[in-house]
Design a protein around this motif. Structure first.
Motif, PDB file in Angstrom:
ATOM      1  N   MET A  88     -65.845 -24.313   5.398  1.00  0.00           N
ATOM      2  CA  MET A  88     -66.700 -23.224   5.899  1.00  0.00           C
ATOM      3  C   MET A  88     -67.102 -22.306   4.737  1.00  0.00           C
ATOM      4  O   MET A  88     -66.276 -21.997   3.897  1.00  0.00           O
ATOM      5  CB  MET A  88     -65.935 -22.446   6.973  1.00  0.00           C
ATOM      6  N   SER A  89     -68.333 -21.901   4.714  1.00  0.00           N
ATOM      7  CA  SER A  89     -68.807 -21.053   3.628  1.00  0.00           C
ATOM      8  C   SER A  89     -68.395 -19.600   3.884  1.00  0.00           C
ATOM      9  O   SER A  89     -68.011 -19.252   4.990  1.00  0.00           O
ATOM     10  CB  SER A  89     -70.327 -21.156   3.535  1.00  0.00           C
ATOM     11  N   PRO A  90     -68.499 -18.749   2.870  1.00  0.00           N
ATOM     12  CA  PRO A  90     -68.112 -17.338   3.056  1.00  0.00           C
ATOM     13  C   PRO A  90     -68.931 -16.625   4.131  1.00  0.00           C
ATOM     14  O   PRO A  90     -68.469 -15.667   4.721  1.00  0.00           O
ATOM     15  CB  PRO A  90     -68.375 -16.712   1.682  1.00  0.00           C
ATOM     16  N   GLN A  91     -70.143 -17.078   4.392  1.00  0.00           N
ATOM     17  CA  GLN A  91     -70.979 -16.433   5.405  1.00  0.00           C
ATOM     18  C   GLN A  91     -70.543 -16.779   6.833  1.00  0.00           C
ATOM     19  O   GLN A  91     -71.127 -16.305   7.791  1.00  0.00           O
ATOM     20  CB  GLN A  91     -72.447 -16.845   5.252  1.00  0.00           C
ATOM     21  N   GLY A  92     -69.547 -17.642   6.974  1.00  0.00           N
ATOM     22  CA  GLY A  92     -69.097 -18.028   8.302  1.00  0.00           C
ATOM     23  C   GLY A  92     -69.897 -19.160   8.888  1.00  0.00           C
ATOM     24  O   GLY A  92     -69.784 -19.455  10.071  1.00  0.00           O
ATOM     25  N   LYS A  93     -70.690 -19.798   8.066  1.00  0.00           N
ATOM     26  CA  LYS A  93     -71.433 -20.954   8.564  1.00  0.00           C
ATOM     27  C   LYS A  93     -70.527 -22.168   8.607  1.00  0.00           C
ATOM     28  O   LYS A  93     -69.602 -22.296   7.821  1.00  0.00           O
ATOM     29  CB  LYS A  93     -72.628 -21.248   7.656  1.00  0.00           C
ATOM     30  N   LYS A  94     -70.848 -23.035   9.534  1.00  0.00           N
ATOM     31  CA  LYS A  94     -70.076 -24.273   9.626  1.00  0.00           C
ATOM     32  C   LYS A  94     -71.056 -25.432   9.635  1.00  0.00           C
ATOM     33  O   LYS A  94     -72.023 -25.429  10.382  1.00  0.00           O
ATOM     34  CB  LYS A  94     -69.246 -24.229  10.902  1.00  0.00           C
ATOM     35  N   THR A  95     -70.826 -26.386   8.763  1.00  0.00           N
ATOM     36  CA  THR A  95     -71.660 -27.585   8.782  1.00  0.00           C
ATOM     37  C   THR A  95     -70.807 -28.771   9.200  1.00  0.00           C
ATOM     38  O   THR A  95     -69.644 -28.886   8.807  1.00  0.00           O
ATOM     39  CB  THR A  95     -72.279 -27.872   7.399  1.00  0.00           C
ATOM     40  N   PHE A  96     -71.384 -29.588  10.023  1.00  0.00           N
ATOM     41  CA  PHE A  96     -70.660 -30.767  10.466  1.00  0.00           C
ATOM     42  C   PHE A  96     -71.652 -31.875  10.774  1.00  0.00           C
ATOM     43  O   PHE A  96     -72.842 -31.644  10.964  1.00  0.00           O
ATOM     44  CB  PHE A  96     -69.790 -30.462  11.683  1.00  0.00           C
ATOM     45  N   ALA A  97     -71.134 -33.065  10.805  1.00  0.00           N
ATOM     46  CA  ALA A  97     -71.977 -34.235  11.047  1.00  0.00           C
ATOM     47  C   ALA A  97     -72.060 -34.529  12.545  1.00  0.00           C
ATOM     48  O   ALA A  97     -71.110 -34.303  13.293  1.00  0.00           O
ATOM     49  CB  ALA A  97     -71.396 -35.438  10.311  1.00  0.00           C
ATOM     50  N   MET A  98     -73.235 -35.002  12.951  1.00  0.00           N
ATOM     51  CA  MET A  98     -73.451 -35.367  14.353  1.00  0.00           C
ATOM     52  C   MET A  98     -74.055 -36.760  14.421  1.00  0.00           C
ATOM     53  O   MET A  98     -74.919 -37.101  13.619  1.00  0.00           O
ATOM     54  CB  MET A  98     -74.465 -34.420  14.987  1.00  0.00           C
ATOM     55  N   ILE A  99     -73.640 -37.532  15.390  1.00  0.00           N
ATOM     56  CA  ILE A  99     -74.161 -38.892  15.547  1.00  0.00           C
ATOM     57  C   ILE A  99     -75.260 -38.906  16.601  1.00  0.00           C
ATOM     58  O   ILE A  99     -75.112 -38.320  17.668  1.00  0.00           O
ATOM     59  CB  ILE A  99     -73.032 -39.854  15.965  1.00  0.00           C
ATOM     60  N   ASP A 100     -76.346 -39.572  16.257  1.00  0.00           N
ATOM     61  CA  ASP A 100     -77.426 -39.800  17.229  1.00  0.00           C
ATOM     62  C   ASP A 100     -77.103 -41.112  17.951  1.00  0.00           C
ATOM     63  O   ASP A 100     -77.269 -42.199  17.397  1.00  0.00           O
ATOM     64  CB  ASP A 100     -78.763 -39.895  16.480  1.00  0.00           C
ATOM     65  N   TYR A 101     -76.640 -40.972  19.174  1.00  0.00           N
ATOM     66  CA  TYR A 101     -76.184 -42.165  19.901  1.00  0.00           C
ATOM     67  C   TYR A 101     -77.322 -43.052  20.388  1.00  0.00           C
ATOM     68  O   TYR A 101     -77.094 -44.155  20.854  1.00  0.00           O
ATOM     69  CB  TYR A 101     -75.239 -41.756  21.036  1.00  0.00           C
ATOM     70  N   GLU A 102     -78.524 -42.568  20.267  1.00  0.00           N
ATOM     71  CA  GLU A 102     -79.687 -43.423  20.557  1.00  0.00           C
ATOM     72  C   GLU A 102     -79.885 -44.446  19.434  1.00  0.00           C
ATOM     73  O   GLU A 102     -80.388 -45.542  19.653  1.00  0.00           O
ATOM     74  CB  GLU A 102     -80.960 -42.572  20.669  1.00  0.00           C
ATOM     75  N   LYS A 103     -79.502 -44.032  18.228  1.00  0.00           N
ATOM     76  CA  LYS A 103     -79.714 -44.898  17.054  1.00  0.00           C
ATOM     77  C   LYS A 103     -78.483 -45.715  16.696  1.00  0.00           C
ATOM     78  O   LYS A 103     -78.605 -46.811  16.163  1.00  0.00           O
ATOM     79  CB  LYS A 103     -80.070 -44.030  15.836  1.00  0.00           C
ATOM     80  N   CYS A 104     -77.319 -45.154  16.910  1.00  0.00           N
ATOM     81  CA  CYS A 104     -76.076 -45.769  16.446  1.00  0.00           C
ATOM     82  C   CYS A 104     -75.814 -47.102  17.135  1.00  0.00           C
ATOM     83  O   CYS A 104     -75.847 -47.192  18.361  1.00  0.00           O
ATOM     84  CB  CYS A 104     -74.920 -44.808  16.716  1.00  0.00           C
ATOM     85  N   ASP A 105     -75.544 -48.128  16.326  1.00  0.00           N
ATOM     86  CA  ASP A 105     -75.269 -49.452  16.886  1.00  0.00           C
ATOM     87  C   ASP A 105     -74.353 -50.240  15.944  1.00  0.00           C
ATOM     88  O   ASP A 105     -74.819 -50.865  14.991  1.00  0.00           O
ATOM     89  CB  ASP A 105     -76.592 -50.207  17.096  1.00  0.00           C
ATOM     90  N   PRO A 106     -73.054 -50.190  16.192  1.00  0.00           N
ATOM     91  CA  PRO A 106     -72.096 -50.875  15.318  1.00  0.00           C
ATOM     92  C   PRO A 106     -72.385 -52.362  15.179  1.00  0.00           C
ATOM     93  O   PRO A 106     -72.042 -52.970  14.170  1.00  0.00           O
ATOM     94  CB  PRO A 106     -70.750 -50.648  16.011  1.00  0.00           C
ATOM     95  N   ARG A 107     -73.019 -52.962  16.181  1.00  0.00           N
ATOM     96  CA  ARG A 107     -73.323 -54.399  16.104  1.00  0.00           C
ATOM     97  C   ARG A 107     -74.343 -54.687  15.009  1.00  0.00           C
ATOM     98  O   ARG A 107     -74.353 -55.766  14.425  1.00  0.00           O
ATOM     99  CB  ARG A 107     -73.887 -54.888  17.435  1.00  0.00           C
ATOM    100  N   GLN A 108     -75.208 -53.740  14.768  1.00  0.00           N
ATOM    101  CA  GLN A 108     -76.187 -53.920  13.682  1.00  0.00           C
ATOM    102  C   GLN A 108     -75.556 -53.648  12.330  1.00  0.00           C
ATOM    103  O   GLN A 108     -75.861 -54.312  11.346  1.00  0.00           O
ATOM    104  CB  GLN A 108     -77.364 -52.967  13.885  1.00  0.00           C
TER     105      GLN A 108
END
Ligand code: SF4
Ligand code: SF4
Length: 79
Positions: free
Chosen positions: A1-21
Motif C-alpha cells: 500500500m502506498s503512503p496515500q492509502g491507495k491499494k492496487t490489486f489484480a483482478m481477473i476478467d472471467y469472461e476472458k480467462c480460460d485455463p484450457r487455452q
C-alpha cells in the motif's frame, strides 16, 4: 500500500480467462505459477479459473505479464 492509502490489486476478467487455452495439456494457470506472493490460486483444481486473494495481492504485475490471454488487470482503490 502506498503512503496515500491507495491499494492496487489484480483482478481477473472471467469472461476472458480460460485455463484450457493457457495450458491445454495440464490446465494450469501460468499466472498462478508466476505470483511471487502465492495469492492467486486454482482453488477448484486444474482446468478451473483461478482466484486472487485481493487483500494479500501486492499489485506487482507478475501475473499480468504471465497471462497470455490478457485476462488480468490492475485495479486501484482508495485516495
Ligand atoms: S493465465 Fe490468465 S487466462 Fe490463463 S488461466 Fe491464468 S488468469 Fe486465466
Ligand atoms: S499482482 Fe502480484 S501479488 Fe497480485 S496476484 Fe498478481 S502476481 Fe500475485
Amino acid at each position: 500500500m502506498s503512503p496515500q492509502g491507495k491499494k492496487t490489486f489484480a483482478m481477473i476478467d472471467y469472461e476472458k480467462c480460460d485455463p484450457r487455452q493457457c495450458d491445454p495439456e495440464n490446465g494450469k494457470c501460468p499466472a498462478v505459477e508466476a505470483c511471487p506472493h502465492k495469492v492467486i490460486k486454482q482453488l477448484d483444481g486444474v482446468f478451473e479459473q483461478p482466484m486472487i486473494f485481493q487483500d494479500l495481492c501486492q499489485g506487482c504485475w507478475e501475473c499480468i505479464e504471465a497471462c497470455p490471454l490478457e485476462a488480468i488487470h490492475i485495479k486501484e482503490i482508495g485516495s
